[in-house]
Design a protein around this motif. Structure first.
Motif, mmCIF file in Angstrom:
data_model
loop_
_atom_site.group_PDB
_atom_site.id
_atom_site.type_symbol
_atom_site.label_atom_id
_atom_site.label_comp_id
_atom_site.label_asym_id
_atom_site.label_seq_id
_atom_site.Cartn_x
_atom_site.Cartn_y
_atom_site.Cartn_z
ATOM 1 N N UNK A 558 0.650 -0.833 0.032
ATOM 2 C CA UNK A 558 0.104 0.146 0.274
ATOM 3 C C UNK A 558 1.081 0.756 0.131
ATOM 4 N N UNK A 559 1.518 1.151 1.016
ATOM 5 C CA UNK A 559 2.666 2.648 0.409
ATOM 6 C C UNK A 559 3.317 2.531 -0.891
ATOM 7 N N UNK A 560 3.796 1.941 -1.086
ATOM 8 C CA UNK A 560 5.088 2.068 -2.149
ATOM 9 C C UNK A 560 3.395 2.314 -4.189
ATOM 10 N N UNK A 561 2.195 2.098 -3.423
ATOM 11 C CA UNK A 561 0.953 1.992 -4.499
ATOM 12 C C UNK A 561 1.259 3.588 -4.044
ATOM 13 N N UNK A 562 0.562 4.176 -3.075
ATOM 14 C CA UNK A 562 1.057 5.367 -3.066
ATOM 15 C C UNK A 562 1.645 6.683 -2.731
ATOM 16 N N UNK A 563 2.700 5.964 -2.416
ATOM 17 C CA UNK A 563 4.171 7.229 -3.147
ATOM 18 C C UNK A 563 4.459 6.378 -5.092
ATOM 19 N N UNK A 564 4.389 6.022 -5.358
ATOM 20 C CA UNK A 564 3.592 6.022 -7.022
ATOM 21 C C UNK A 564 3.195 6.616 -7.482
ATOM 22 N N UNK A 565 1.800 6.799 -6.921
ATOM 23 C CA UNK A 565 0.500 7.742 -7.769
ATOM 24 C C UNK A 565 0.568 8.850 -6.868
ATOM 25 N N UNK A 566 1.168 9.030 -6.085
ATOM 26 C CA UNK A 566 1.201 10.621 -5.329
ATOM 27 C C UNK A 566 2.481 11.495 -6.786
ATOM 28 N N UNK A 567 2.769 10.518 -6.339
ATOM 29 C CA UNK A 567 4.379 11.182 -7.542
ATOM 30 C C UNK A 567 3.798 11.229 -8.941
ATOM 31 N N UNK A 568 3.224 9.962 -9.519
ATOM 32 C CA UNK A 568 2.694 10.213 -10.570
ATOM 33 C C UNK A 568 1.801 11.913 -11.334
ATOM 34 N N UNK A 569 0.628 11.496 -9.986
ATOM 35 C CA UNK A 569 -0.220 12.921 -9.760
ATOM 36 C C UNK A 569 0.412 13.635 -10.555
ATOM 37 N N UNK A 570 0.928 14.211 -9.046
ATOM 38 C CA UNK A 570 1.837 15.922 -9.225
ATOM 39 C C UNK A 570 2.780 15.831 -10.111
#
Ligand code: HEM
Length: 620
Positions: A558-570
């Motif tokens: 979950x932490x990996x997924x959240x980090x990847x998504x947050x970075x990609x979105x921003x």
């Protein structure tokens, strides 16, 4: 002509409805308490950090003290899962939906070991590239809104991404949740997303089926309430039952496809004498497949294939791990971590060709299907059990991470300081990556991909996710039950009897001023070395994933997924919050979710997206 049973049922239903309305309206709404999570925090302030609440007639000890919560989480292993109602007289839709999360004792230990390799380092490394592909596809879907200046509910948009991630990581298939919503292929995926939303929202005591509070009030009358519910099901219960079937049938159909493709891999004895629940699922599956052939049988073609191939070692090592971890001599769940690490060093399975309806060999489902009992060589788990684990993965992997991410996006949008620092971290990463690849590939117009090896480059993004999980833990409570005959001494002089139910309450102690300086402020630096003045006074005060042997098995995932998504979105957007969403309205169902979504306007960013001009030294 209405018979006596029906008249009694109607009478009881009316009485119950009135009771429930009084109960929920008076206690919470009239007292202006926004929900159960706030009610608990109010109790903490009023009664102290250990208190007792009644849900219906059942008593629960709530532990809102982090040190005592640690004691509870480490000493007690089983959780008590209340009875689940069904709109169907046979109750075929609701057994086993919670898989590992509901298992107890030795069954839980065996299942936990079987799940573990799917979350070992090698598997996680492979998943990162799949998560990155889904995050990019989510960004692509937001592009139109950015161009038109349209608002989107980012909570629901993120849900299509987290469900996409479940499809590719757990099953190796594309659920099509990220396809153009108007395309026929998206229909099935969105149906699955909707079904999962229904399971979460219908479990709210206030907004769900009205029979659920009735069960809490009359726990000794489970058969009667079940009979009543299936005789006079309300709309919410019918929707919930349908939703559960849709979710279960995803795993079930994949398992059947796999069995047909591998006649040599016999199912367990338990499957041969298929219980009625499974037979019923089969019938429903046919109905569903009639309606929806696409979703259930499509094998994924993983986007980013070269990266996936590069990561294949780690992933396939995960397959070896299940054999090792399933050995009967592996004695304790506490060895999960070590077992998984050791397993990652197992020899590789040979890559095998995969037919259009087959299960991805190294996927979570593939691991469970191949699990063998070391002594007998027979399949370790029945199809019914594997179906339950698949459903658990869908539900656990979908909502919680979408919650966490939407709270992160919301708080970033509210704080220019946080957004600026996040963008700076992301842009610095993009510049380095682009400069290093430009020489070989020429200038790139796309933001840099985020690989597993890059995850350490985003300490601030990680701190943002952790801070979102602190203020808004999707799981506001974790539950445990005392199983030892001698009970459990919680504090000197207070011994809880066997059978006592407890909740630990991270929502309370993660906002408690006794442990967190300026607790209501969104300050990601608490989790960074320079923010020690805002750090908690004890590590036990941050447990959004629970703690102890029963801690969330998917926390790193979950932490990996959240980090990847947050970075990609921003990398590509900043987000402007629709006015009127402060404070955010929350709803307590199985998880704590935004009650009306999180509405934002994506704004395309210039920096980090445009081609970088490569310095002559780097280009040379
Ligand atoms: C931000 C995301 C997530 C949060 C906040 C979260 C939170 C939790 C919490 C609080 C528990 C109970 C722990 C306890 O009782 O001590 C739990 C259990 C569990 N979680 Fe998660 N979770 C998340 C994501 C995931 C994901 C992505 C998966 C699977 C892919 C997952 C699978 C599970 C399972 C299977 C359990 C039950 C474990 C057991 O009983 O042994 N979770 N989670």
């Amino acid at each position: 002509m209405i018979d006596l049973h029906e008249a009694a049922a109607v009478g009881l239903a009316v009485f119950s409805l009135a009771t429930i309305l009084l109960w929920t309206t008076n206690r919470w709404k009239l007292r202006r308490i926004p929900g159960f999570h706030e009610y608990l925090d109010m109790c903490r302030r009023q009664y102290g950090r250990v208190f007792k609440i009644y849900l219906g007639s059942g008593a629960f000890i709530v532990v809102a003290d982090p040190h005592l919560a640690r004691k509870v989480n480490y000493r007690l292993i089983d959780r008590s899962i209340g009875s689940q109602l069904s709109a169907d007289k046979k109750g075929s839709d609701n057994d086993g939906l919670l898989g590992l999360a509901a298992a107890k004792g030795e069954e839980w230990r065996q299942l936990r070991m079987a799940w573990q390799p799917a979350f070992a380092s090698g598997s996680l490394a492979h998943y990162s590239s799949l998560m990155d592909s889904c995050a990019v596809r989510l960004c692509d879907t937001l592009e139109g809104a950015a161009k038109e200046g349209r608002e989107v509910d980012i909570f629901r948009a993120l849900g299509t991404m987290t469900m996409g991630v479940v499809g590719t990581t757990a099953f190796g298939i594309d659920f099509h949740t990220l396809d153009d919503p108007d395309s026929p292929s998206a229909e099935e995926g969105l149906r699955l997303v909707k079904a999962s939303q229904t399971v979460f929202s219908s479990s709210s005591l206030v907004a769900g089926t009205f029979y659920q509070p009735l069960l809490l009030m009359f726990p000794k009358a489970v058969p009667f309430v079940q009979w009543l519910a299936s005789t006079l099901p309300d709309r919410k219960l019918v929707q919930l039952s349908e939703a559960r079937k849709i979710i279960r049938n995803v795993g079930y159909s994949l398992i059947q496809n796999w069995r047909s493709a591998h006649p040599d891999q016999a199912a367990t004895g338990a499957d041969k004498a298929a219980p009625p629940a499974v037979a019923k699922v089969e019938a429903t599956l046919e109905e569903l497949q009639g309606e929806a052939p696409g979703l259930l049988v499509q094998a994924a073609t993983h986007a980013g294939a070269p990266e996936a191939a590069a990561d294949a070692n780690g992933f396939v090592n995960g397959v070896g791990a299940v054999e090792a971890a399933n050995g009967d001599d592996a004695t304790s769940a506490a060895r999960d971590q070590d077992g998984a690490a050791a397993a990652a060093a197992q020899p590789q399975d040979k890559p095998r060709p995969r037919g259009a309806t087959d299960v991805e060999p190294g996927s979570f489902l593939g691991l469970l299907l191949r699990a063998r009992d070391r002594a007998s060589g027979a399949a370790k788990f029945s199809d019914a059990s594997i179906t339950a684990q698949a459903s658990t993965f869908i539900l656990a992997g979908y909502e919680t991470t979408a919650n966490a991410l939407s709270y992160a996006v919301y708080n970033i949008a509210l704080s220019p300081r946080v957004q600026e620092r996040l963008h700076a971290e992301i842009d610095a990463f993009g510049r380095t990556r682009q400069a290093s690849t430009c020489a070989a590939e020429g200038p790139r117009t796309h933001p840099a991909p985020v690989t597993h090896a890059d995850l350490g480059e985003f300490p601030y993004a990680e701190a943002v996710v952790k801070e979102a999980l602190r203020l808004y833990p999707p799981a506001t409570l974790t539950s445990r039950v005392v199983t030892k005959q001698e009970g459990m001494t919680l504090i000197p002089g207070v011994t809880l009897k066997k059978g006592a139910n407890l909740f630990t309450a991270p929502y309370c102690y993660q906002r408690d001023e006794a442990y967190w300086p300026r607790p209501l402020e969104f300050a990601p630096e608490r989790f960074l070395p320079e923010g020690s003045a805002l750090a908690p006074s004890t590590d036990d005060a941050w447990t959004p994933f629970g703690a102890g042997p029963r801690m969330c098995i998917g926390w790193r995932f979950a932490l990996n997924e959240a980090k990847i998504a947050l970075v990609r979105l921003h990398q590509r957007f900043s987000f402007e919050l629709r006015p009127g969403q402060v404070p955010l309205k929350l709803r307590q169902g199985i998880t704590l979710s935004p009650a009306d979504g999180v509405w934002v306007r994506p704004i395309a960013r210039g920096r980090g997206v445009e081609p970088v001009s490569v310095p002559p030294a780097a280009a040379a």
